[in-house]
Design a protein around this motif. Structure first.
Motif, mmCIF file in Angstrom:
data_model
loop_
_atom_site.group_PDB
_atom_site.id
_atom_site.type_symbol
_atom_site.label_atom_id
_atom_site.label_comp_id
_atom_site.label_asym_id
_atom_site.label_seq_id
_atom_site.Cartn_x
_atom_site.Cartn_y
_atom_site.Cartn_z
ATOM 1 N N UNK A 32 -5.630 7.949 -63.572
ATOM 2 C CA UNK A 32 -6.505 8.270 -64.689
ATOM 3 C C UNK A 32 -6.539 9.882 -64.986
ATOM 4 N N UNK A 33 -5.792 10.441 -64.380
ATOM 5 C CA UNK A 33 -5.436 11.800 -65.050
ATOM 6 C C UNK A 33 -6.381 12.732 -64.392
ATOM 7 N N UNK A 34 -7.255 12.586 -63.170
ATOM 8 C CA UNK A 34 -8.198 13.168 -62.528
ATOM 9 C C UNK A 34 -7.659 13.665 -61.374
ATOM 10 N N UNK A 35 -7.899 15.223 -61.181
ATOM 11 C CA UNK A 35 -7.253 15.939 -59.967
ATOM 12 C C UNK A 35 -7.665 15.359 -58.683
ATOM 13 N N UNK A 36 -8.809 15.203 -58.393
ATOM 14 C CA UNK A 36 -9.267 14.815 -57.055
ATOM 15 C C UNK A 36 -10.421 13.787 -56.877
ATOM 16 N N UNK A 37 -10.530 12.959 -55.925
ATOM 17 C CA UNK A 37 -11.735 12.136 -55.566
ATOM 18 C C UNK A 37 -12.316 12.719 -54.377
ATOM 19 N N UNK A 38 -13.480 13.187 -54.209
ATOM 20 C CA UNK A 38 -14.326 13.582 -52.806
ATOM 21 C C UNK A 38 -15.261 12.878 -52.603
ATOM 22 N N UNK A 39 -15.027 12.162 -51.218
ATOM 23 C CA UNK A 39 -16.284 11.381 -50.837
ATOM 24 C C UNK A 39 -17.393 12.510 -50.640
ATOM 25 N N UNK A 40 -18.672 12.160 -50.748
ATOM 26 C CA UNK A 40 -19.882 13.035 -50.661
ATOM 27 C C UNK A 40 -20.694 12.608 -49.531
ATOM 28 N N UNK A 41 -21.163 13.289 -48.683
ATOM 29 C CA UNK A 41 -21.771 13.213 -47.391
ATOM 30 C C UNK A 41 -23.284 12.837 -47.640
ATOM 31 N N UNK A 42 -23.515 11.547 -48.108
ATOM 32 C CA UNK A 42 -24.877 11.252 -48.693
ATOM 33 C C UNK A 42 -25.041 9.983 -47.922
ATOM 34 N N UNK A 43 -26.336 9.617 -47.782
ATOM 35 C CA UNK A 43 -26.622 8.590 -47.022
ATOM 36 C C UNK A 43 -27.034 7.178 -47.704
ATOM 37 N N UNK A 44 -26.932 7.355 -49.055
ATOM 38 C CA UNK A 44 -27.115 6.187 -49.935
ATOM 39 C C UNK A 44 -26.710 6.439 -51.265
ATOM 40 N N UNK A 45 -26.412 5.589 -51.967
ATOM 41 C CA UNK A 45 -25.593 5.765 -53.542
ATOM 42 C C UNK A 45 -26.642 5.887 -54.531
ATOM 43 N N UNK A 46 -27.292 7.116 -54.734
ATOM 44 C CA UNK A 46 -28.064 7.538 -55.717
ATOM 45 C C UNK A 46 -27.532 7.142 -57.024
ATOM 46 N N UNK A 47 -28.676 7.201 -58.017
ATOM 47 C CA UNK A 47 -28.670 7.037 -59.465
ATOM 48 C C UNK A 47 -27.491 6.064 -59.740
ATOM 49 N N UNK A 48 -27.749 4.771 -59.344
ATOM 50 C CA UNK A 48 -27.102 3.775 -59.770
ATOM 51 C C UNK A 48 -27.884 2.387 -59.697
ATOM 52 N N UNK A 49 -27.290 1.205 -60.280
ATOM 53 C CA UNK A 49 -28.257 0.166 -60.291
ATOM 54 C C UNK A 49 -28.666 -0.483 -59.011
ATOM 55 N N UNK A 50 -28.036 0.009 -57.806
ATOM 56 C CA UNK A 50 -28.331 -0.475 -56.561
ATOM 57 C C UNK A 50 -29.489 0.266 -55.926
ATOM 58 N N UNK A 51 -30.039 1.299 -56.780
ATOM 59 C CA UNK A 51 -31.207 1.753 -56.506
ATOM 60 C C UNK A 51 -32.502 0.966 -56.933
ATOM 61 N N UNK A 52 -32.377 -0.132 -57.611
ATOM 62 C CA UNK A 52 -33.580 -0.810 -58.322
ATOM 63 C C UNK A 52 -34.681 -0.845 -57.364
ATOM 64 N N UNK A 54 -35.245 5.554 -51.689
ATOM 65 C CA UNK A 54 -33.774 5.479 -51.981
ATOM 66 C C UNK A 54 -33.235 5.259 -50.718
ATOM 67 N N UNK A 55 -33.549 5.713 -49.502
ATOM 68 C CA UNK A 55 -32.704 5.533 -47.897
ATOM 69 C C UNK A 55 -32.671 4.024 -47.821
ATOM 70 N N UNK A 56 -33.897 3.493 -48.177
ATOM 71 C CA UNK A 56 -34.363 2.107 -47.730
ATOM 72 C C UNK A 56 -33.661 0.984 -48.770
ATOM 73 N N UNK A 57 -33.335 1.324 -49.948
ATOM 74 C CA UNK A 57 -32.771 0.570 -50.986
ATOM 75 C C UNK A 57 -31.597 -0.226 -50.435
ATOM 76 N N UNK A 58 -30.500 0.631 -49.820
ATOM 77 C CA UNK A 58 -29.335 0.055 -49.711
ATOM 78 C C UNK A 58 -28.987 0.315 -48.150
ATOM 79 N N UNK A 59 -28.629 -0.708 -47.208
ATOM 80 C CA UNK A 59 -28.335 -0.659 -45.952
ATOM 81 C C UNK A 59 -27.379 0.452 -45.905
ATOM 82 N N UNK A 60 -27.425 1.467 -44.505
ATOM 83 C CA UNK A 60 -26.471 2.502 -44.335
ATOM 84 C C UNK A 60 -25.223 1.817 -44.316
ATOM 85 N N UNK A 61 -24.174 2.501 -44.883
ATOM 86 C CA UNK A 61 -22.767 2.117 -44.945
ATOM 87 C C UNK A 61 -22.377 1.138 -46.001
ATOM 88 N N UNK A 62 -23.215 0.417 -46.806
ATOM 89 C CA UNK A 62 -22.932 -0.222 -48.020
ATOM 90 C C UNK A 62 -22.590 0.490 -49.269
#
Length: 313
Positions: A188-208, A123-131
């Motif tokens: 969109x009527x959403x209270x807040x969006x909070x960036x998560x301190x993760x090293x990769x974008x898990x559970x999306x198509x970038x993880x192929x 999962x870490x290797x699937x997407x370069x850090x920062x992308x």
């Protein structure tokens, strides 16, 4: 009816499992077995840190699993409480699905540790850090989150990664798209969006690429029979066929964690009591999904003693 549930990434912290290991041979042996399987002193990192090393995906995933299985083995060996005798289903959040499979005998502890180490690395290797990036949407339901994700994508990947509970949905994708999503939440009527301190974008198509790596790994180490049915993340439905579960574990890498739907499906199936082993993350989520559901989050020896009395009285 009762379900035993197992936490996912984010529930790790320095010191995890130390009290159990000090108090129980069953816990110590669990951590030693994981250390041996990985040829790594993971239990020392869990106990003493540094936090940055524990938070690395390839360490956090097997560590969270090891802590939960140690908790289960103490319950079984020190308190005489069998998961099969006292549970009807199991489920886990993301990597917790592997823990759940280990708990019901589908994977050995050593194989689970090795698979999760590889999963973390892939999962870490699937997407370069920062992308890639992820964000939690607070005060968002699934419908609002999906509309926001579509608006923020602008040709990039921006997808719902986790449908956690009625008040929290997580998005995952390209860093630029996630940044746009956070900026658009109020529209969109959403209270807040909070960036998560993760090293990769898990559970999306970038993880192929990670899904492909897990397909290979699971072909070599496939799940075996399950002592109890498991509610799978990507279908929010029970599975007891190992071949089907093998396919779903691969799909899970890029697919949405349908936790809210899984809990509602278990409630519909008659589950009244959810027992979270090795964390205190899923219990509160389940409470927000259904206030009438009974929950127990088990971490300490005192928690285990209380649970054992409740289950055997």
């Amino acid at each position: 009816m009762r379900a035993f549930v197992f936490p996912g990434q984010g529930s790790q912290k320095v010191g995890m499992g130390a009290e159990l290991a000090d108090a129980s041979t069953a816990a110590r042996e669990t951590f030693e077995e994981v250390d041996d399987a990985l040829s790594q002193n993971l239990s020392m990192i869990m106990r003493e840190g540094p936090e940055g090393e524990l938070t690395l995906t390839e360490n956090a995933q097997p560590a969270i699993m090891a802590n939960a299985i140690a908790t289960l083995r103490v319950l079984q060996r020190d308190f005489g409480v069998s998961l099969v005798d006292h549970g009807n289903f199991v489920a886990g959040h993301s990597l917790g699905e592997y823990t759940a499979l280990c708990a019901v005998g589908s994977f050995s502890l050593s194989d689970t540790a090795r698979l999760l180490k590889l999963r973390g690395q892939a999962m870490q290797a699937a997407v370069p850090v920062g992308e890639g990036a992820m964000c939690a949407l607070l005060g968002a339901d699934l419908e609002k989150a999906q509309k926001l994700a579509e608006a923020a994508a602008e040709g990039q990947v921006c997808e719902v990664a986790n449908d956690n509970d009625p008040t929290q949905v997580v998005l995952s994708g390209h860093a630029g798209a996630i940044e746009r999503a956070i900026g658009l939440v109020k529209d969109f009527g959403i209270k807040r969006g909070v960036p998560l301190p993760v090293s990769a974008p898990f559970h999306c198509s970038l993880m192929q690429p990670a899904a492909d790596a897990m397909a290979e790994a699971l072909a070599e180490t496939p799940p075996g029979g399950l002592d109890l049915p498991l509610y799978a993340n990507v279908t929010a439905a029970p599975v007891d066929d190992p071949a089907e579960e093998q396919r779903l574990l691969v799909e899970q890498v890029t697919g949405r964690v349908r936790w809210r739907e899984s809990v509602l499906a278990m409630r519909e199936a008659g589950v009244e009591h959810f027992v979270e082993l090795g964390g205190k993350v899923l219990g509160p989520m389940i409470g927000r999904i259904d206030r009438d559901a009974a929950t127990s989050s088990i971490i300490t020896m005192e928690d285990l003693e209380t649970l054992a009395k409740e289950l055997t009285s």
